[in-house]
Scaffold this motif. Structure first.
Motif, PDB file in Angstrom:
ATOM      1  N   HIS B 482     -40.701 -36.408  46.305  1.00  0.00           N
ATOM      2  CA  HIS B 482     -41.548 -35.800  47.330  1.00  0.00           C
ATOM      3  C   HIS B 482     -40.912 -35.948  48.694  1.00  0.00           C
ATOM      4  O   HIS B 482     -40.222 -36.934  48.981  1.00  0.00           O
ATOM      5  CB  HIS B 482     -42.911 -36.481  47.350  1.00  0.00           C
ATOM      6  N   GLY B 484     -42.822 -35.855  51.466  1.00  0.00           N
ATOM      7  CA  GLY B 484     -43.822 -36.314  52.416  1.00  0.00           C
ATOM      8  C   GLY B 484     -44.676 -37.378  51.745  1.00  0.00           C
ATOM      9  O   GLY B 484     -44.505 -37.664  50.562  1.00  0.00           O
ATOM     10  N   MET B 487     -50.168 -38.409  48.404  1.00  0.00           N
ATOM     11  CA  MET B 487     -51.597 -38.554  48.651  1.00  0.00           C
ATOM     12  C   MET B 487     -52.379 -38.902  47.396  1.00  0.00           C
ATOM     13  O   MET B 487     -53.457 -39.471  47.478  1.00  0.00           O
ATOM     14  CB  MET B 487     -52.182 -37.268  49.224  1.00  0.00           C
ATOM     15  N   SER B 508     -48.783 -34.404  47.032  1.00  0.00           N
ATOM     16  CA  SER B 508     -48.225 -34.876  48.294  1.00  0.00           C
ATOM     17  C   SER B 508     -48.435 -33.877  49.414  1.00  0.00           C
ATOM     18  O   SER B 508     -48.812 -32.720  49.196  1.00  0.00           O
ATOM     19  CB  SER B 508     -46.738 -35.171  48.090  1.00  0.00           C
ATOM     20  N   VAL B 509     -48.125 -34.353  50.589  1.00  0.00           N
ATOM     21  CA  VAL B 509     -48.269 -33.557  51.802  1.00  0.00           C
ATOM     22  C   VAL B 509     -47.221 -32.442  51.856  1.00  0.00           C
ATOM     23  O   VAL B 509     -47.318 -31.511  52.655  1.00  0.00           O
ATOM     24  CB  VAL B 509     -48.197 -34.523  53.010  1.00  0.00           C
ATOM     25  N   ASP B 510     -46.250 -32.513  50.980  1.00  0.00           N
ATOM     26  CA  ASP B 510     -45.216 -31.478  51.007  1.00  0.00           C
ATOM     27  C   ASP B 510     -45.608 -30.253  50.190  1.00  0.00           C
ATOM     28  O   ASP B 510     -44.759 -29.483  49.772  1.00  0.00           O
ATOM     29  CB  ASP B 510     -43.884 -32.043  50.494  1.00  0.00           C
ATOM     30  N   TRP B 511     -46.869 -30.041  49.986  1.00  0.00           N
ATOM     31  CA  TRP B 511     -47.443 -28.855  49.331  1.00  0.00           C
ATOM     32  C   TRP B 511     -47.168 -28.805  47.841  1.00  0.00           C
ATOM     33  O   TRP B 511     -47.431 -27.783  47.210  1.00  0.00           O
ATOM     34  CB  TRP B 511     -46.939 -27.525  49.947  1.00  0.00           C
ATOM     35  N   ASP B 542     -50.899 -25.497  51.258  1.00  0.00           N
ATOM     36  CA  ASP B 542     -51.312 -26.472  52.257  1.00  0.00           C
ATOM     37  C   ASP B 542     -51.080 -27.845  51.644  1.00  0.00           C
ATOM     38  O   ASP B 542     -50.695 -27.963  50.487  1.00  0.00           O
ATOM     39  CB  ASP B 542     -52.791 -26.254  52.607  1.00  0.00           C
ATOM     40  N   TYR B 543     -51.331 -28.873  52.443  1.00  0.00           N
ATOM     41  CA  TYR B 543     -51.195 -30.227  51.902  1.00  0.00           C
ATOM     42  C   TYR B 543     -52.077 -30.334  50.662  1.00  0.00           C
ATOM     43  O   TYR B 543     -53.217 -29.914  50.679  1.00  0.00           O
ATOM     44  CB  TYR B 543     -51.734 -31.278  52.874  1.00  0.00           C
ATOM     45  N   TYR B 545     -54.175 -32.717  48.621  1.00  0.00           N
ATOM     46  CA  TYR B 545     -54.730 -34.032  48.904  1.00  0.00           C
ATOM     47  C   TYR B 545     -55.024 -34.860  47.673  1.00  0.00           C
ATOM     48  O   TYR B 545     -55.083 -36.073  47.755  1.00  0.00           O
ATOM     49  CB  TYR B 545     -56.013 -33.893  49.735  1.00  0.00           C
ATOM     50  N   ASP B 561     -56.750 -29.012  47.908  1.00  0.00           N
ATOM     51  CA  ASP B 561     -55.794 -28.997  49.004  1.00  0.00           C
ATOM     52  C   ASP B 561     -56.483 -28.799  50.346  1.00  0.00           C
ATOM     53  O   ASP B 561     -57.698 -28.757  50.443  1.00  0.00           O
ATOM     54  CB  ASP B 561     -54.726 -27.919  48.753  1.00  0.00           C
ATOM     55  N   GLY B 562     -55.671 -28.729  51.353  1.00  0.00           N
ATOM     56  CA  GLY B 562     -56.182 -28.733  52.709  1.00  0.00           C
ATOM     57  C   GLY B 562     -56.802 -27.433  53.152  1.00  0.00           C
ATOM     58  O   GLY B 562     -57.412 -27.367  54.216  1.00  0.00           O
TER      59      GLY B 562
END
Lengths: 106, 659
Positions: B482, B484, B487, B508-511, B542-543, B545, B561-562
């Motif tokens: 990952h 980022g 999560m 992860s935050v990296d989509w 998006d991120y 989560y 996701d975000g």
């Protein structure tokens, strides 16, 4: 009148099918603590209050009659009376009583 | 002779004159006395009268001082009321009874003051003056009137008439009957009156009376009244929630119900939201109750706009009670993770931003019943992940914070952790700390766990030393993939004929969402090397989560996701795109996802708008028999494909499907 109480009661009366509620105090005299809704205004409300009081008393007496043992038998927790038009839900306590009238078909 | 007679006459005349003078004087004196009312001698009388009246009226012992307050005059002797007078009479008090008691021929011998006054009085007057005394008789005490018993002589028997006894008998009988009738009437009347009064009373009782304002406010402020209203309104609301009209008659009525085609649709059941606990707050964690499948718990962070409200709130929601929460718990700082205790149905654990672990009980009120201390012994950084491991008799709560500390707690002893583990990565350039964002134990494992970190790597860690591996972070196996912070991390649940419990998913935050296979612990590495994911899901915009495997279906998992999207993936159907993608809520991010424990039909989604959405996926949750073998093939396909691309380190023996 604490605000949480207000909130709870407002939430209750704002439910879509609820027509009104009655808060009574039991004991020797049945008296109205609070009421809401058009149905429970004035004389009509008083009549409902006395009728509900009598109903709960008679049901409780009946329960005591059929209870087998001498000790503290069964107690009413909740009564739901479905009539043709409405439904009355009564939640009694030792000292107080909450009665809610609602229309399940709506 | 005449001289003698003259002398005699002179003497007689003188005497007469004297007598006359004396009489005149006397008369004058009397008139004077009578005129001058407060004259000395009359004054004396009056004083005596006053004194006597006072004494009789007040009955306070005046035989001591001259002032009328006995208590102050002689402090030792307490005032002795009426008995004094008796004593005064029987025993002549401190003897100032002067010889002039013959002067005081009045029956009142009150003692010194009187005597003294008399003396004074007497000295004022001319010594030869014989005062005119009055007899004053006063009863100082009241003897009870003696009852004089009087006997009357009477004839007891009445006169007997012997003329007509029969008639009198009849008369008597009639009289008696009449009396009886009268009595009966009276009794009947009394009874009637009684009944009437009883009825009136009953009516009065039954009359609903209005409460006075006082009574009303008194009742409204009583705590048991508040409890009663809480309880009964909850019950009524649950009953109201039913919605089904059970006296519905199906023979009549033309209800045109729209039929729901279930299929592959994800339906929203409800959205739990309460102003009190959700306004301006985000949901940070969710859990379902292991004992009561309708209960779920959500934790909230702080409301920046309201400074008076508690920073952290945990609310327990009931599917049957949509308008309000069953329980609400408060905390001093934001609650970042929450879990029901799997072994006690009343306990709820929460981990906070301050590092404290709190324990709430549904049987108590808002505040936690147990807290860990805010000391260096526990956590001092936010606790983002916690999990309960073990069995009913031996279970621990494992918590991890962002400074790399992992603590293990005993449920009833939160005063200090049972063990503390610092996860340190020696190979890091600046600091050895590992910032843990998420943690998970594989099913059936209690001593080794995997953590996801802020840098994007996933590490494996051991709680205890074991052969070949030390307690702490395993810094040699780095799950790199990952870009980022990680999560969400979730191991495959152990259910069904095939064991996939070494597969785990990370979000992860990296989509992206990546699928990994955990390296077996049998062969610990000695040199650092990176492990790559088996597969990567790049559908999100998006991120991402959170990601969670489905508890019943082996190939199903969900992601949030975000952008407010909830995706359900089925690896056997399609590995590129989710089978269902739903937009939840108003487009705000969804922070957490949790499938319900029993059969996974429902998913709870916690949004950053403070709402807890519950969705039903219907029949998608039911796995067919072939799902497991299908999944094996799919996973084999992943690994094979990855190998072909040169991503995964080739280990031919491991491609044996499933293990």
């Amino acid at each position: 009148m604490p605000p949480e109480l207000e909130q709870t009661l407002t939430l209750l009366s704002s439910h879509r099918s609820v027509l009104g509620y009655l808060l009574l105090s039991r004991g020797d005299h049945v008296s109205i603590i609070r009421h809401s809704g058009v149905i429970f205004e004035g004389e009509q409300g008083k009549k409902y209050a006395s009728v509900i009081g009598k109903m709960v008393e008679s049901v409780q007496a009946g329960l005591e009659e059929v209870s087998m043992s001498e000790n503290d038998g069964d107690q009413i927790r909740f009564m739901r009376i479905r009539t043709k038009r409405h439904e009355i839900m009564i939640s009694p306590d030792e000292r107080y009583l909450l009665a809610v009238l609602h229309d399940p078909a709506s | 002779m005449s001289d003698k007679r003259r002398a005699e006459i002179e003497a007689k005349r003188a005497k007469l004159a004297e007598l006359r003078k004396a009489r005149a004087d006397r008369q004058r004196a009397e008139t004077e006395r009578r005129q001058a009312e407060p004259g000395p001698s009359s004054g004396a009388r009056r004083d005596v009268d006053d004194l006597v009246n006072q004494l009789v009226g007040s009955r306070s012992g005046l035989d001591t001082g001259e002032d009328l307050t006995p208590s102050s005059s002689l402090p030792n002797t307490p005032p002795r009321p009426s008995t004094n007078l008796l004593h005064g009479l029987t025993l002549s008090p401190s003897g100032r009874v002067s010889r002039q008691s013959d002067v005081g021929s009045d029956k009142v011998s009150m003692g010194t003051t009187m005597m003294g006054m008399m003396e004074h009085v007497d000295r004022v007057l001319t010594p030869r003056f014989i005062p005119d005394l009055i007899d004053v008789e006063q009863e100082l005490f009241e003897l009870p009137q003696r009852e004089r018993v009087i006997y009357n002589k009477e004839v007891q028997t009445t006169a007997i008439e012997t003329e007509t006894p029969q008639i009198s008998e009849n008369e008597i009988r009639q009289q008696i009957m009449r009396e009886r009738e009268l009595e009966a009437e009276r009794i009947a009347q009394d009874k009637e009156l009684e009944e009437e009064s009883v009825q009136l009373e009953k009516e009065i009782e039954e009359e609903i009376r209005e409460l006075t304002e006082e009574e009303r406010s008194h009742i409204l402020s009583a705590p048991e009244f508040l409890d009663f209203v809480e309880q009964s309104s909850k019950i009524v609301q649950r009953a109201l929630n039913d919605g089904y009209d059970y006296i519905r008659d199906y023979t009549i009525g033309t209800e045109a119900n729209g039929d729901d085609s279930e299929g592959k649709r994800v339906k929203r059941i409800c959205a739990f939201y309460d102003e009190r606990c959700g306004k301006n707050r985000s949901i940070t964690d969710i859990d379902w109750s292991p004992k009561y499948p309708e209960l779920s718990v959500a934790s909230y962070n702080k409301n920046p706009a309201a400074l008076n409200e508690p920073d952290g709130i945990v609310a327990v929601w009931n599917l049957h009670l949509l308008d309000r929460s069953e329980f609400v718990f408060h905390s001093q700082s934001d609650v970042l993770s929450v879990t029901f205790s799997p072994f006690h149905s009343n306990l709820v654990f929460g981990g906070t931003y301050s590092g404290q672990i709190l324990l709430w009980d549904t049987r108590s009120k808002h505040l936690p019943v147990l807290k860990t201390p805010l000391s260096a012994a526990g956590h001092t950084h936010p606790v983002y992940a916690m999990q309960m491991v073990g069995t009913q008799n031996a279970h621990n709560l494992i918590t991890s914070s962002t400074d790399g500390t992992v603590c293990s707690w005993l449920v009833d002893m939160l005063a200090q952790p049972q063990e503390t583990l610092e996860l340190i990565h020696a190979g890091h350039n600046k600091t050895g700390e590992v910032a843990i964002t998420t943690l998970d134990f594989p099913d059936n494992e209690t001593t080794t766990f995997w953590v996801g970190t802020e840098e994007g790597n996933v590490y494996q860690a051991n709680r205890y030393d074991r052969a070949g591996a030390k307690a702490g972070l395993n810094q040699y196996d780095i799950y790199k993939g990952h870009a980022g912070p990680v999560m969400g991390l979730h191991f495959h649940p152990l259910v069904g004929p095939v064991d996939f419990s070494d597969l785990f998913l990370t979000a992860s935050v990296d989509w992206t969402v990546k699928l990994w296979r955990a390296k077996s612990l049998a062969k610990p590495s000695t040199a650092a090397h990176a492990i790559s994911p088996i597969y990567s899901f790049d559908e999100a915009d998006d991120y991402v989560y959170d990601v969670k495997w489905h508890p019943a279906h082996p190939a199903l998992f969900g992601t949030v996701d975000g952008s407010g999207r909830f995706d359900v993936w089925n690896l056997n159907t399609d590995t590129e795109v989710p089978i269902v993608s739903t937009n939840v809520g108003s487009g705000r991010a969804i922070n957490k996802l949790q499938w319900d424990r029993k059969d996974g039909r429902r998913a709870a989604l916690g949004g950053s708008d403070g709402k807890l959405y519950v969705y039903d996926i219907g029949d998608m949750a039911l796995p067919r028999e072939s799902e497991w073998t299908d999944l094996q093939k799919t996973v084999a396909g992943f690994i094979g494909g990855a190998q072909a691309n040169g991503v995964v380190d080739g280990d031919a023996t491991r491609i044996v499907a499933g293990r």
